[in-house]
Motif scaffolding. Structure first.
Motif, short mmCIF file in Angstrom:
data_model
loop_
_atom_site.label_atom_id
_atom_site.label_comp_id
_atom_site.label_asym_id
_atom_site.label_seq_id
_atom_site.Cartn_x
_atom_site.Cartn_y
_atom_site.Cartn_z
N LEU A 67 35.87 77.45 107.65
CA LEU A 67 35.57 76.61 106.81
C LEU A 67 33.86 76.49 106.70
O LEU A 67 33.34 76.86 107.66
CB LEU A 67 35.81 75.20 107.27
CG LEU A 67 37.45 75.05 107.35
CD1 LEU A 67 37.77 73.71 107.98
CD2 LEU A 67 38.06 75.19 106.17
N LYS A 105 38.37 67.61 106.54
CA LYS A 105 36.91 67.46 106.96
C LYS A 105 36.00 66.49 106.20
O LYS A 105 35.33 65.71 106.64
CB LYS A 105 36.32 69.22 106.87
CG LYS A 105 35.03 69.12 107.92
CD LYS A 105 34.48 70.51 107.92
CE LYS A 105 33.63 70.56 108.97
NZ LYS A 105 32.03 69.86 108.49
N LYS A 106 36.19 66.65 104.87
CA LYS A 106 35.45 65.71 104.22
C LYS A 106 35.57 64.05 104.53
O LYS A 106 34.77 63.41 104.65
CB LYS A 106 35.40 65.97 102.75
CG LYS A 106 34.69 65.09 101.72
CD LYS A 106 34.71 65.30 100.28
CE LYS A 106 33.83 64.40 99.50
NZ LYS A 106 33.76 63.10 99.90
N ARG A 133 40.12 71.46 105.02
CA ARG A 133 38.75 71.58 104.30
C ARG A 133 38.59 70.11 103.62
O ARG A 133 37.38 69.43 103.84
CB ARG A 133 38.45 72.70 103.42
CG ARG A 133 37.20 72.40 102.49
CD ARG A 133 37.04 73.61 101.51
NE ARG A 133 38.16 73.35 100.33
CZ ARG A 133 38.13 72.44 99.42
NH1 ARG A 133 37.10 71.68 99.48
NH2 ARG A 133 39.02 72.44 98.60
N CYS A 139 40.90 79.05 110.06
CA CYS A 139 40.19 78.88 108.74
C CYS A 139 38.84 78.95 108.96
O CYS A 139 38.04 78.52 109.96
CB CYS A 139 40.48 77.26 108.31
SG CYS A 139 42.24 76.68 108.25
N GLN A 156 38.02 76.19 95.00
CA GLN A 156 38.46 75.15 95.67
C GLN A 156 40.19 75.32 96.31
O GLN A 156 40.15 74.53 97.28
CB GLN A 156 38.36 73.81 94.91
CG GLN A 156 37.02 73.28 94.59
CD GLN A 156 36.87 72.08 94.01
OE1 GLN A 156 37.80 71.26 93.80
NE2 GLN A 156 35.48 71.91 93.23
N CYS A 205 44.51 75.60 105.35
CA CYS A 205 43.07 75.60 105.52
C CYS A 205 42.36 75.01 104.65
O CYS A 205 41.53 74.25 104.68
CB CYS A 205 42.71 76.96 105.42
SG CYS A 205 43.02 78.20 106.84
N ASN A 206 43.06 74.98 103.38
CA ASN A 206 42.39 73.95 102.11
C ASN A 206 42.62 72.46 102.42
O ASN A 206 41.73 71.67 102.36
CB ASN A 206 43.29 74.13 100.95
CG ASN A 206 42.72 73.53 99.74
OD1 ASN A 206 41.59 73.81 99.42
ND2 ASN A 206 43.46 72.80 98.98
#
Length: 395
Positions: A395, A308-309, A305, A393, A94, A301-302
């Protein structure tokens, strides 16, 4: 370790930030079925509540029996620690930049490997390059008037939108600090570095300020005196931080400075001592090139991500219905009629509250479905990642 202490009943603890909806449901279900009208938690739920408190406190103690138990928290941590994730994967995969952070720490400590550094987690994150100057100094701004003045004085390239800027800064500075703390603990457990909590005292001589650790007994005596002075002037640690001009705080500060002067110090603060104990051969194993930019891109990038959620939840996840039946049961009054209880997604709520889109930049980005991309791009701007250094990224 801080001498601050907090005591709370089981019910107060469940209703604090350390409780959860599940814990509260369990507690009040027990209360509803109790002949004495007292709520309680089972063994697993109590352990969960204590684990939540251990994020912010060095020591959490439980006393008493059953529903009358009292929880005592001792020694507030300067930096909250990450909660241990005991799931099967424990979050593996993660966070993609652990190795980068570990190598940056080694590079930093290898500059003077025979002498340990005393620092704080935020200062170390900044010195490692994990936080840009923009992110580091903005993260120190707590009050809204400080934030406004700070933002207005930023270079135009960092003014990525007031709402989004202050939406990003506290989240990402905390993520970086927590991840760095986690990496340092792993390195210490693996025998790569020496890591201990200390208290630093600041003194001044002809060469300027000196920051040096003091022994634990002296640190405790100083913090005990600070506690006594807070009690004398009826102020809390929060008052000292958020109400610096209040007459009680000013009186406390005057007494505290008089006490510090008697010790020939300026002030004290909680810090950590960190030193390298790995061999040169072990160090070389961890070295990598372009670590700082790799970290910042991986971190962005993390963050994208995770954003995005949040974006997907905005459109598709039903919000928990907010009724007032618990308050009605406890305090009386009238329950909300069924038609007044909103049921739907956050998107539907924003559409219903149409005026919100006129001023809420975060809601605007989510409605436009651009929130993840805006979040990561503006985080890169805050973190000083040039356009040519940006990585896409996957993803």
């Amino acid at each position: 370790m801080s001498s601050e202490m907090m005591q709370s009943s089981l019910e107060d603890a469940v209703n604090s930030k350390y409780g959860s909806d599940a814990l509260r449901r369990h507690f009040y279900d027990k209360k509803a079925n109790s002949k004495k009208g007292k709520g309680n938690l089972g063994t697993n739920q109590t352990k969960q509540l204590i684990r939540n408190m251990q994020v912010d406190w060095h020591k959490v103690e439980l006393s008493g029996d059953g529903a009358d138990r009292v929880i005592t928290c001792i020694g507030r941590k300067e930096v909250s620690t990450e909660r241990q994730d005991n799931r099967k994967s424990n979050g593996k995969g993660q966070i993609p930049y652990e190795e980068i952070v570990r190598n940056l720490v080694l590079l930093y400590l290898n500059q003077d490997k025979d002498h340990p550094a005393t620092t704080t987690i935020k200062v170390l994150a900044h010195e490692l390059g994990l936080m840009s100057d923009t992110l580091y100094f903005a993260s120190k701004m707590i009050k809204s008037n400080q934030q406004k003045a700070h933002y207005d004085n930023l270079d135009k390239k960092y003014q990525v939108g007031y709402s989004m800027f202050w939406h990003i800064v506290p989240r990402e500075s905390e993520r970086i600090k927590n991840h760095l703390k986690s990496v340092l603990k792993k390195m210490s457990d693996a025998g790569i570095i020496y890591l201990r909590d200390v208290t630093n005292a600041v003194t001044i001589d002809e060469n300027g300020e000196n920051h040096n650790p003091i022994d634990n007994i002296q640190a405790f005596e100083i913090k005990k005196t600070q506690r006594n002075l807070r009690e004398k002037h009826d102020v809390t640690v929060a008052d000292l931080r958020y109400r610096p001009k209040h007459h009680k705080v000013l009186a406390y500060k005057e007494d505290e400075q008089e006490y510090f002067d008697s010790l020939d110090i300026q002030y004290i603060y909680d810090a950590m001592i960190i030193g390298l104990i790995a061999t040169d051969k072990e160090i070389k194993h961890y070295m990598k090139d372009s670590l700082i930019i790799d970290f910042k891109n991986s971190h962005a990038c993390n963050a994208e991500r995770l954003a995005k959620k949040i974006q997907d939840d905005f459109f598709y996840k039903l919000l928990k219905a907010k009724d007032n039946h618990k308050l009605v049961e406890e305090l009386g009054g009238q329950a909300k009629p069924e038609h007044a209880i909103f049921k739907g997604t956050e998107y539907e709520l924003v559409v219903q509250e149409n005026q919100r889109l006129a001023y809420d930049a975060i809601a605007q980005a989510k409605v436009a479905d651009t929130y993840p991309n805006e979040y990561s791009n503006k985080l890169r701007a805050i973190q000083d990642v040039d356009e040519q250094e940006k990585n896409n990224c996957n993803l």
